[in-house]
Scaffold this active site. Structure first.
Site, PDB file in Angstrom:
ATOM      1  N   CYS A 131      -7.039 -30.437  24.796  1.00  0.00           N
ATOM      2  CA  CYS A 131      -7.857 -31.563  24.313  1.00  0.00           C
ATOM      3  C   CYS A 131      -8.706 -32.203  25.414  1.00  0.00           C
ATOM      4  O   CYS A 131      -9.891 -32.494  25.213  1.00  0.00           O
ATOM      5  CB  CYS A 131      -6.956 -32.608  23.666  1.00  0.00           C
ATOM      6  N   HIS A 244      -8.636 -39.968  24.004  1.00  0.00           N
ATOM      7  CA  HIS A 244      -8.470 -39.776  25.446  1.00  0.00           C
ATOM      8  C   HIS A 244      -9.719 -40.284  26.161  1.00  0.00           C
ATOM      9  O   HIS A 244     -10.841 -39.988  25.742  1.00  0.00           O
ATOM     10  CB  HIS A 244      -8.340 -38.284  25.796  1.00  0.00           C
TER      11      HIS A 244
END
Ligand code: A2P
Length: 336
Positions: A131, A244
């Site tokens: 990711c 994130h």
């Protein structure tokens, strides 16, 4: 692979990424004939909602893939290693969200905005990158094409959802417990995650780097198809549920002004520039959660090197960082 409708298995359909995969298939009108939600024996018989119907979760076994055209795997590397070959053997193309096959030279590692062309080289398995790497390369590829990246120094601020659904519950339950002056021993994380940041994601290697950090180095080079790019990462878990953040310092071969970078990024697929500090406009986890884009802001010159920039990159790790990227790969696959 050209058909009108496809039988799509989602391995790990009850997990954080698997549930998002099912949702993303529906949102993007993926041409699904049968959905085959698979998970552990614990979840067999549970129901998943998709396209107005309820689909029963089955236990993952080597025979789960009869008549499956596409299998999206999100049940961890051990399950991918054990079952992806069986899926391929049965005639399915596997899009694997785990780290199991990412660095296998026979397996394309794909972010469609960056290297969609690699999909055509698959031999049954296509890997979905880590990711943190996905959002970084989506933002950096247009800059690399324009001015050649020499070196990247990146620090991540990674949400708990990247560690799965138990980790999401742990942050909520631990926060609630601590606010009520109760103890809550860490289960999924090595330390308390509520009101804390942990500079430790995945396991440590002898080099002192974590596996998560090594993924950012090796996967970036493979996806960008340039082994000369130097990457120096520090990955940190923060008490955020979704999204994130990454503080990224980039050194280029050629000049790259903040203005030029903004212009390139505004035109780049999958990127949204949110960069107006005068009115407090910059991307945050809450900007990206539930959204598809990779958001970039805080673009400024790094005065300490000849050609350098600092950027702040945020994306929803469960969507673009996992489920959406996998479904985009499947979309490209059926366009082939
Ligand atoms: P289950 O819910 O039955 O445990 P997350 O990353 O959110 O923790 O999700 C992990 C996913 O992987 C879940 O769907 C989980 O199913 C699935 N899974 C975990 N272990 C196995 C296993 N041994 N066989 C099949 N699926 C598994």
């Amino acid at each position: 692979m050209i058909k009108k409708l496809y039988n799509v298995a989602v391995v790990g359909a009850t997990g954080a990424v698997g549930q998002e995969m099912v949702k993303t298939l529906e949102q993007r009108n993926f041409p699904v004939n049968n959905l085959i939600p698979l998970a552990s024996a614990r979840s067999a018989g549970a129901e998943v909602e998709f396209a107005g119907d309820k689909w029963t979760v089955e236990e993952l076994t080597p025979t789960s893939f009869a008549n499956v055209d596409i299998a999206l795997f999100s049940a961890g590397a051990a399950r991918s290693k054990d079952y992806a070959p069986a899926a391929v053997e049965s005639g399915a193309v596997v899009v694997d969200n785990s780290s199991a096959f990412r660095m296998d030279p026979e397996v394309p590692l794909v972010v469609p905005e960056v290297n969609a062309h690699a999909i055509a080289l698959h031999k049954g398995i296509i890997a979905n990158p880590n990711c943190s790497t996905i959002q970084m390369v989506v933002a950096l590829k247009p800059l690399h094409d324009a001015a050649r990246i020499k070196r990247i120094v990146v620090s991540t601020y990674q949400s708990v959802s990247g560690a799965g659904s138990q980790a999401i519950h742990e942050l909520g339950d631990q926060t609630r417990a601590l606010l009520n002056f109760q103890d809550y021993a860490p289960k999924k994380f090595p330390w308390q995650i509520a009101f804390n940041c942990i500079p430790h994601i995945d396991s440590f290697t002898e080099s002192g780097y974590t596996k998560e950090e090594l993924k950012m180095i090796h996967e970036t080079r493979k996806i960008m198809e340039d082994d000369s790019i130097q990457v120096s990462p520090t990955t940190v878990r923060v008490p955020v549920f979704y999204g994130h953040g990454e503080a990224v310092n980039v050194e280029f071969e050629e000049p790259m002004s903040p203005e030029a970078a903004r212009e390139l990024l505004r035109a780049a697929p999958g990127v949204e520039v949110v960069d107006d500090p005068a009115s407090n406009q910059y991307p945050m986890a809450i900007t990206a959660a539930g959204k598809d884009a990779v958001y970039v802001g805080r673009i400024r010159k790094d005065e300490s090197v000849e050609h350098g920039l600092n950027l702040w990159i945020v994306s929803d790790n469960i969507r673009k960082g996992a489920a959406l990227n996998a479904v985009q790969i499947a979309e490209k696959l059926i366009e082939e």
